[in-house]
Write a protein that holds these residues in place. Structure first.
Motif, PDB file in Angstrom:
ATOM      1  N   LEU A  89     -10.477   0.787  10.447  1.00 56.00           N
ATOM      2  CA  LEU A  89      -9.776   2.079  10.455  1.00 56.00           C
ATOM      3  C   LEU A  89     -10.703   3.199   9.996  1.00 56.00           C
ATOM      4  CD1 LEU A  89      -7.119   3.621  10.756  1.00 56.00           C
ATOM      5  CD2 LEU A  89      -6.447   2.806   8.494  1.00 56.00           C
ATOM      6  N   ASP A  90     -11.406   2.944   8.903  1.00 54.59           N
ATOM      7  CA  ASP A  90     -12.319   3.961   8.370  1.00 54.59           C
ATOM      8  C   ASP A  90     -13.448   4.245   9.365  1.00 54.59           C
ATOM      9  OD1 ASP A  90     -12.593   5.404   5.662  1.00 54.59           O
ATOM     10  OD2 ASP A  90     -14.664   4.783   6.100  1.00 54.59           O
ATOM     11  N   GLY A  91     -13.944   3.198   9.991  1.00 50.84           N
ATOM     12  CA  GLY A  91     -15.006   3.371  10.974  1.00 50.84           C
ATOM     13  C   GLY A  91     -14.544   4.177  12.168  1.00 50.84           C
ATOM     14  N   MET A  92     -13.324   3.917  12.613  1.00 50.90           N
ATOM     15  CA  MET A  92     -12.804   4.647  13.766  1.00 50.90           C
ATOM     16  C   MET A  92     -12.609   6.122  13.435  1.00 50.90           C
ATOM     17  SD  MET A  92     -12.645   2.720  16.381  1.00 50.90           S
ATOM     18  CE  MET A  92     -11.656   3.781  17.444  1.00 50.90           C
ATOM     19  N   LEU A  93     -12.066   6.395  12.266  1.00 49.05           N
ATOM     20  CA  LEU A  93     -11.887   7.791  11.857  1.00 49.05           C
ATOM     21  C   LEU A  93     -13.250   8.467  11.717  1.00 49.05           C
ATOM     22  CD1 LEU A  93      -9.014   7.183   9.299  1.00 49.05           C
ATOM     23  CD2 LEU A  93      -8.849   8.625  11.330  1.00 49.05           C
ATOM     24  N   GLY A  94     -14.215   7.718  11.198  1.00 46.06           N
ATOM     25  CA  GLY A  94     -15.578   8.256  11.066  1.00 46.06           C
ATOM     26  C   GLY A  94     -16.162   8.600  12.425  1.00 46.06           C
ATOM     27  N   LEU A  95     -15.835   7.774  13.418  1.00 49.68           N
ATOM     28  CA  LEU A  95     -16.311   8.043  14.779  1.00 49.68           C
ATOM     29  C   LEU A  95     -15.840   9.409  15.265  1.00 49.68           C
ATOM     30  CD1 LEU A  95     -15.984   5.274  17.522  1.00 49.68           C
ATOM     31  CD2 LEU A  95     -15.945   7.697  18.059  1.00 49.68           C
ATOM     32  N   PHE A  96     -14.580   9.715  15.020  1.00 52.40           N
ATOM     33  CA  PHE A  96     -14.061  11.035  15.422  1.00 52.40           C
ATOM     34  C   PHE A  96     -14.716  12.151  14.609  1.00 52.40           C
ATOM     35  CE2 PHE A  96     -10.608   8.441  17.190  1.00 52.40           C
ATOM     36  CZ  PHE A  96     -10.359   9.089  18.383  1.00 52.40           C
ATOM     37  N   ARG A  97     -14.936  11.896  13.332  1.00 51.74           N
ATOM     38  CA  ARG A  97     -15.583  12.912  12.489  1.00 51.74           C
ATOM     39  C   ARG A  97     -17.015  13.167  12.986  1.00 51.74           C
ATOM     40  NH1 ARG A  97     -14.581  16.115   9.911  1.00 51.74           N
ATOM     41  NH2 ARG A  97     -14.912  15.869   7.679  1.00 51.74           N
ATOM     42  N   ALA A 139     -18.077  12.908  15.884  1.00 48.45           N
ATOM     43  CA  ALA A 139     -18.042  13.645  17.152  1.00 48.45           C
ATOM     44  C   ALA A 139     -17.885  15.144  16.920  1.00 48.45           C
ATOM     45  CB  ALA A 139     -16.892  13.123  18.005  1.00 48.45           C
ATOM     46  N   GLY A 140     -17.434  15.495  15.724  1.00 47.07           N
ATOM     47  CA  GLY A 140     -17.309  16.919  15.434  1.00 47.07           C
ATOM     48  C   GLY A 140     -15.873  17.370  15.165  1.00 47.07           C
ATOM     49  N   PHE A 141     -14.941  16.448  15.204  1.00 46.87           N
ATOM     50  CA  PHE A 141     -13.548  16.820  14.912  1.00 46.87           C
ATOM     51  C   PHE A 141     -13.358  16.971  13.401  1.00 46.87           C
ATOM     52  CE2 PHE A 141     -13.388  14.371  18.903  1.00 46.87           C
ATOM     53  CZ  PHE A 141     -12.793  15.312  19.722  1.00 46.87           C
ATOM     54  N   ASP A 142     -12.464  17.876  13.028  1.00 51.09           N
ATOM     55  CA  ASP A 142     -12.182  18.003  11.595  1.00 51.09           C
ATOM     56  C   ASP A 142     -11.244  16.879  11.152  1.00 51.09           C
ATOM     57  OD1 ASP A 142      -9.509  18.703  12.114  1.00 51.09           O
ATOM     58  OD2 ASP A 142      -9.985  20.825  12.225  1.00 51.09           O
TER      59      ASP A 142
END
Lengths: 218, 218
Positions: free
Chosen positions: A120-128, A130-133
């Motif tokens: 879960l943390d890795g997936m959220l990090g992936l979005f971060r 990419a540049g998403f807040d």
DNA sequence: CCTACTGAACTTACGCCGTAAGGTTGTCAA
DNA sequence: TTGACAACCTTACGGCGTAAGTTCAGTAGG
């Protein structure tokens, strides 16, 4: 006396053996056909012996969740974010195909074990990355997750399965083409062989949408 | 003799009464806490009496599917397709919120009853009206459906629910913020009050994506 | 060597479940 | 009055998860 080691009567009840056989049994019998008693038979022990290793059936199920989760890798961080996300989505989707009858249970349970949180943390990090807040990362992860859950479930528990209890109504089946032309026309694209193309279309839709959000706020 | 009409001993076992009470019971007890025996108690009859009206529990469940499906209207055809689609999506989502504990069953069963086919045909027609060809209509309907299924399930059976069998591990909970910063940051947006915004974001992503397909091929 | 302890596995039993098979009752048409 | 039929009830079976207690091999301490 002859043996220096314990004879290990038949085969010891190791977590690996119990959980692997349980997963195999679920794929054979379905999630509701799966029972502690049947698993014990398969393991060559009595039902209650399993309660020495897991406090309840639910705890055994949780252990299986974690085991399946281990097959869900995070994509390498050096790829472009779109490729990372696509790979992660396909990896999740592959879980559904690898464990079709376990997947409905898998996908609707919180991943609050350590392995789940790492993913879960890795997936959220992936979005971060990419540049998403933070907010966008949270919501987009969720939206992608919805799609992945639905896609996996549909292919393992939904329309792809046989008719529901009310057995196949031949009259109704024959009537479909006449009364429901849109359903009849869509039929060919609802076949199992078409799943991947549909999955990729939906994934592309979401990836395009995410990309647009990123472009709108540089 | 005094009565000209039958006294109807207590209350007759009408489909409406049986299915409504069954749905209510499921919302109280959950889908696995629901049993024929408990429903019979609630109805004031004996378990086996229900088998006079439904050949099996599965048939009763199917009847409930159809009843819930009746609350799923097709949006008026005179609206712009994007608005029609958004309304249909929200109507589906409302089903999940109205029957949270029944929804996991609802969403993973084929809608092969007449009411289900009417809705299915109408939805596919909606995509056709928008200008999509047969293949696009079929795949897009499916992709939207995946998202709707996942969203509904997540809110009724997934992360939104309590911890899984392995009870809330306080140590782990406290550790999350330190070891899983992305999860901690996303936490506020995973709360129940944030669901609608997340749902609308995902829906907008898909609608935008569909619109782009339409623009690419005029 | 004996003893006490420990953990793994087994045994028995309880109260649930869905439902097969058959019995009882009340209503109404002929 | 009779007989058919629908609605409902009774009993019983095999399966389920699991609480509670038992058996038994292995081992550490005396």
């Amino acid at each position: 006396m002859a043996d220096t080691e314990a004879p290990t009567r038949a085969a010891p009840l190791t977590p690996d053996r119990m959980e692997s056989l349980a997963l195999a049994l679920i794929e054979e019998e379905g999630i509701e056909g799966f029972s502690i008693r049947k698993l014990a038979d398969r393991l060559g022990c009595k039902a209650m012996s399993l309660y020495h290793h897991y406090p309840s059936k639910a705890h055994l199920m949780d252990a299986m969740l974690d085991r399946v989760l281990a097959d869900l890798p995070l994509p390498p961080p050096d790829l472009p974010w779109r490729e990372r996300l696509a790979r992660a989505a396909r990896a999740f989707h592959r879980i559904a195909l690898a464990h079709p009858r376990f997947f409905p249970f898998f996908s609707t349970h919180r991943m609050n074990t350590r392995a789940g949180l790492i993913w879960l943390d890795g997936m959220l990090g992936l979005f971060r990355d990419a540049g998403f807040d933070e907010e966008q990362a949270a919501r987009l992860f969720r939206a992608f997750g919805y799609f992945l859950m639905g896609a996996g479930l549909d292919e393992t528990a939904g329309y792809s399965k046989g008719p529901s209890a009310t057995a196949a109504d031949a009259v109704l089946d024959a009537e479909v083409a006449r009364v429901f032309p849109n359903v009849a026309a869509a039929g060919p694209f609802f076949r199992p062989g078409e799943r991947e193309a549909t999955f990729e279309l939906g994934l592309a839709l979401l990836l395009d949408g995410a990309e647009q959000i990123l472009e709108a706020r540089p």
